[in-house]
Design an enzyme around this catalytic site. Structure first.
Site, PDB file in Angstrom:
ATOM      1  N   ASN A  89       0.876  -1.173   0.000  1.00  5.68           N
ATOM      2  CA  ASN A  89       0.000   0.000   0.000  1.00  5.68           C
ATOM      3  C   ASN A  89       0.918   1.230   0.000  1.00  5.68           C
ATOM      4  O   ASN A  89       1.450   1.611   1.039  1.00  5.68           O
ATOM      5  CB  ASN A  89      -0.888  -0.038   1.250  1.00  5.68           C
ATOM      6  N   ARG A 126      -2.612  -2.108  -3.371  1.00  2.37           N
ATOM      7  CA  ARG A 126      -3.873  -1.419  -3.115  1.00  2.37           C
ATOM      8  C   ARG A 126      -3.869  -0.133  -3.950  1.00  2.37           C
ATOM      9  O   ARG A 126      -2.920   0.644  -3.889  1.00  2.37           O
ATOM     10  CB  ARG A 126      -3.981  -1.061  -1.637  1.00  2.37           C
ATOM     11  N   HIS A 135     -13.157   2.789  -0.439  1.00  2.00           N
ATOM     12  CA  HIS A 135     -13.109   1.744   0.599  1.00  2.00           C
ATOM     13  C   HIS A 135     -13.763   0.443   0.111  1.00  2.00           C
ATOM     14  O   HIS A 135     -14.218  -0.374   0.920  1.00  2.00           O
ATOM     15  CB  HIS A 135     -13.853   2.159   1.888  1.00  2.00           C
ATOM     16  N   ARG A 195     -12.522  15.750   6.679  1.00  2.00           N
ATOM     17  CA  ARG A 195     -13.311  16.048   5.470  1.00  2.00           C
ATOM     18  C   ARG A 195     -14.745  16.415   5.843  1.00  2.00           C
ATOM     19  O   ARG A 195     -15.313  15.816   6.761  1.00  2.00           O
ATOM     20  CB  ARG A 195     -13.347  14.828   4.540  1.00  2.00           C
ATOM     21  N   ASP A 201      -8.993  13.336  15.765  1.00  2.00           N
ATOM     22  CA  ASP A 201      -9.025  11.938  16.224  1.00  2.00           C
ATOM     23  C   ASP A 201     -10.266  11.705  17.084  1.00  2.00           C
ATOM     24  O   ASP A 201     -10.502  12.420  18.070  1.00  2.00           O
ATOM     25  CB  ASP A 201      -7.750  11.645  17.030  1.00  2.00           C
ATOM     26  N   GLY A 259     -11.508   1.904  12.291  1.00  2.00           N
ATOM     27  CA  GLY A 259     -11.102   2.425  13.599  1.00  2.00           C
ATOM     28  C   GLY A 259     -12.244   2.795  14.527  1.00  2.00           C
ATOM     29  O   GLY A 259     -12.301   2.333  15.673  1.00  2.00           O
ATOM     30  N   ILE A 260     -13.164   3.614  14.054  1.00  2.00           N
ATOM     31  CA  ILE A 260     -14.273   4.053  14.916  1.00  2.00           C
ATOM     32  C   ILE A 260     -15.341   2.958  15.009  1.00  2.00           C
ATOM     33  O   ILE A 260     -15.825   2.643  16.095  1.00  2.00           O
ATOM     34  CB  ILE A 260     -14.882   5.373  14.380  1.00  2.00           C
ATOM     35  N   GLY A 261     -15.681   2.367  13.879  1.00  2.00           N
ATOM     36  CA  GLY A 261     -16.728   1.331  13.855  1.00  2.00           C
ATOM     37  C   GLY A 261     -16.373   0.136  14.726  1.00  2.00           C
ATOM     38  O   GLY A 261     -17.242  -0.481  15.352  1.00  2.00           O
ATOM     39  N   GLU A 295      -8.511  -5.571   4.465  1.00  2.00           N
ATOM     40  CA  GLU A 295      -8.360  -5.312   3.034  1.00  2.00           C
ATOM     41  C   GLU A 295      -7.197  -6.110   2.443  1.00  2.00           C
ATOM     42  O   GLU A 295      -7.250  -6.524   1.289  1.00  2.00           O
ATOM     43  CB  GLU A 295      -8.113  -3.801   2.817  1.00  2.00           C
TER      44      GLU A 295
HETATM   45  P1  AMP Z   1      -8.849   4.241  10.684  1.00  2.00           P
HETATM   46  O1  AMP Z   1      -8.853   5.318   9.626  1.00  2.00           O
HETATM   47  O2  AMP Z   1      -9.685   3.063  10.348  1.00  2.00           O
HETATM   48  O3  AMP Z   1      -7.458   3.865  11.144  1.00  2.00           O
HETATM   49  O4  AMP Z   1      -9.558   4.897  11.974  1.00  2.00           O
HETATM   50  C1  AMP Z   1      -9.038   6.018  12.622  1.00  2.00           C
HETATM   51  C2  AMP Z   1     -10.070   6.519  13.606  1.00  2.00           C
HETATM   52  O5  AMP Z   1     -10.449   5.444  14.479  1.00  2.00           O
HETATM   53  C3  AMP Z   1      -9.557   7.652  14.500  1.00  2.00           C
HETATM   54  O6  AMP Z   1     -10.514   8.681  14.565  1.00  2.00           O
HETATM   55  C4  AMP Z   1      -9.399   6.985  15.851  1.00  2.00           C
HETATM   56  O7  AMP Z   1      -9.689   7.854  16.883  1.00  2.00           O
HETATM   57  C5  AMP Z   1     -10.422   5.878  15.821  1.00  2.00           C
HETATM   58  N1  AMP Z   1      -9.964   4.794  16.703  1.00  2.00           N
HETATM   59  C6  AMP Z   1      -8.933   3.970  16.491  1.00  2.00           C
HETATM   60  N2  AMP Z   1      -8.766   3.141  17.566  1.00  2.00           N
HETATM   61  C7  AMP Z   1      -9.695   3.477  18.471  1.00  2.00           C
HETATM   62  C8  AMP Z   1     -10.021   3.023  19.762  1.00  2.00           C
HETATM   63  N3  AMP Z   1      -9.362   2.044  20.354  1.00  2.00           N
HETATM   64  N4  AMP Z   1     -11.067   3.619  20.386  1.00  2.00           N
HETATM   65  C9  AMP Z   1     -11.769   4.602  19.787  1.00  2.00           C
HETATM   66  N5  AMP Z   1     -11.492   5.086  18.547  1.00  2.00           N
HETATM   67  C10 AMP Z   1     -10.470   4.543  17.898  1.00  2.00           C
END
Ligand code: AMP
Length: 420
Positions: free
Chosen positions: A7, A92, A181, A244, A285, A346-348, A402
């Site tokens: 990637n 990717r 995605h 965004r 974040d 991350g959030i989900g 992925e």
């Molecule tokens: P991603 O782009 O999938 O890496 O997700 C990044 C987002 O996920 C950021 O806003 C992080 O704050 C959130 N995130 C990652 N790990 C955690 C966690 N353990 N608890 C809450 N939010 C998280």
């Protein structure tokens, strides 16, 4: 087959070496600050559980690739005897533009077509081209495959992908919804479909997948095919994200440009990098925003660990919850029903409060969340059911993967090659 999944970003290169037959990940790592001062590699060999971090000069992606191969073949930190053991490379690729509807083997013609995708995702495409050329330079005998983030969305019907601008914009400039995605939506919806099949639902499956990370997108997937997705012509469309703005009234764009004297490039930068969570709270974040909400409105300031303002943080997440709910409701209507909702990224995968907020607002669909299961689903590597046994809709947390999809596609295309 041993597949090196790559990637490539503009100054970084992430990689994983995966056995596509067993789906075991041997090693993974990242080269950062390529072409800059202080470039470094962070490599992990997962079988022995060893890690190697070191600053190393990398003036370009080919240098980084050479270092990756050295790491993979290193007697102490590596996992293969020689480069000859790498059977294929899978890249990717963020945007396949109008040209690519499925994964392809790299050839000079394919590289030319990918160069034609620069208009759709300039920075990403340039980085991918550097990554592909670096692999060709360092391992010229190894076949390379491109796996596109847009490809899974190519099944959308016209009414979902067509924007009501004048028709010539589609004909001349290929303006349409492409989505993003796709590889993640494909992976998690595939896992969800298998779960539905085990529960006896094999026909006319209706799934909404919520990929919620720094960038976020939501897709409606009917019978394994995307029928709509929230990201559009570019990954700026859809819901509020880390930096965004997502969908806004298009008239706001020209209004802000006029008020602030922004050029198109500056406006693009503003909407991509200065809006969303960051624009509302000053923090991009989700963890910082969550922290401010949990601290409450009366918590004293913490100079050692600053956090966003409580009211801004709450506003930011209320918008997010509301928008996710609206998309799920709209997609349930678009599919005339709903069997499952999947949360990923991350959030989900890590924010139970968000999942509960969203789902409790959808009780009219018969969705019931199992609070304990939902609360437990934080930083968990496994698929977890979040809905109760009586819920009319399955709700799952499915960690995205992925890289596995890229390794599978790459192995399939390269093994076909061997049969010819
Ligand atoms: P991603 O782009 O999938 O890496 O997700 C990044 C987002 O996920 C950021 O806003 C992080 O704050 C959130 N995130 C990652 N790990 C955690 C966690 N353990 N608890 C809450 N939010 C998280």
């Amino acid at each position: 087959m041993k597949v090196l999944v790559v990637n490539a970003g503009s100054s970084s290169l992430k990689y994983q070496l995966i056995d596509s037959d067993t789906e075991v990940v041997f090693a993974r790592g990242i080269c950062e600050r390529i072409g800059q001062e202080g470039s470094e590699i962070d490599h992990r060999q997962l079988i022995k559980g060893v890690r190697y971090q070191k600053e190393m000069p990398m003036s370009n992606h080919a240098d980084a690739m050479r270092i990756v191969v050295d790491m993979l073949t290193d007697p102490a930190f590596g996992c293969i005897g020689s480069m000859a053991e790498i059977d294929a490379v899978g890249h990717r690729v963020v945007h396949g533009g109008p040209f690519f509807v499925e994964s392809v083997l790299v050839s000079p013609e394919v590289i030319k077509e990918l160069e034609g995708c620069r208009d759709f995702a300039p920075l990403h495409t340039e980085a991918h081209l550097m990554g592909i050329k670096a692999c060709l330079e360092v391992m010229p005998q190894v076949p390379e495959v491109l796996v596109f983030d847009t490809a899974f969305h190519r099944t959308m019907p016209e009414e979902a992908y067509f924007y009501p601008v004048s028709y010539d914009m589609y004909e001349k400039y290929k303006i349409r919804r492409y989505g993003a995605h796709g590889t993640s939506h494909r992976y998690v919806s595939g896992v969800m479909q298998d779960i539905l099949a085990k529960a006896g639902k094999t026909k006319d499956t209706k799934i909404v997948t919520c990929h919620l990370g720094n960038g976020s997108s939501i897709s409606a997937i009917r019978d394994g095919k995307v029928i709509d997705t929230s990201m559009g012509f570019t990954p700026l469309d859809g819901i509020e994200m880390g930096t965004r703005c997502g969908s806004i009234d298009p008239a706001i764009v020209t209004y802000i440009m006029d008020k602030k004297g922004f050029t198109p490039d500056r406006m693009n930068e503003y909407m991509n990098k200065e809006c969303g969570f960051l624009g509302i709270t000053g923090y991009n974040d989700a963890r910082d925003i969550e922290r401010a909400i949990l601290a409450g409105p009366n918590a004293p300031p913490d100079p050692d660990n600053p956090r966003p303002d409580y009211y801004r943080a709450r506003l930011c997440f209320s918008i997010l919850h509301y928008q996710i709910k609206k998309y799920i409701g709209a997609y349930a209507a678009a599919m005339n029903g709903l069997d499952a909702i999947v949360f990923t990224a991350g959030i989900g995968e890590n924010n139970p409060r968000l999942r509960e907020e969203v789902c409790s607002g959808l009780s009219f669909l018969g969705i019931e969340i199992d609070k304990e299961a939902n609360d437990r689903a934080v930083r968990q590597p496994n698929v977890l059911k979040l809905s109760t046994d009586t819920s009319k809709v399955f709700v799952y947390m499915i960690p995205t993967n992925e890289e596995i999809v890229i390794a599978r596609d790459t192995a399939k295309i390269v093994s076909e090659l061997g049969k010819k």
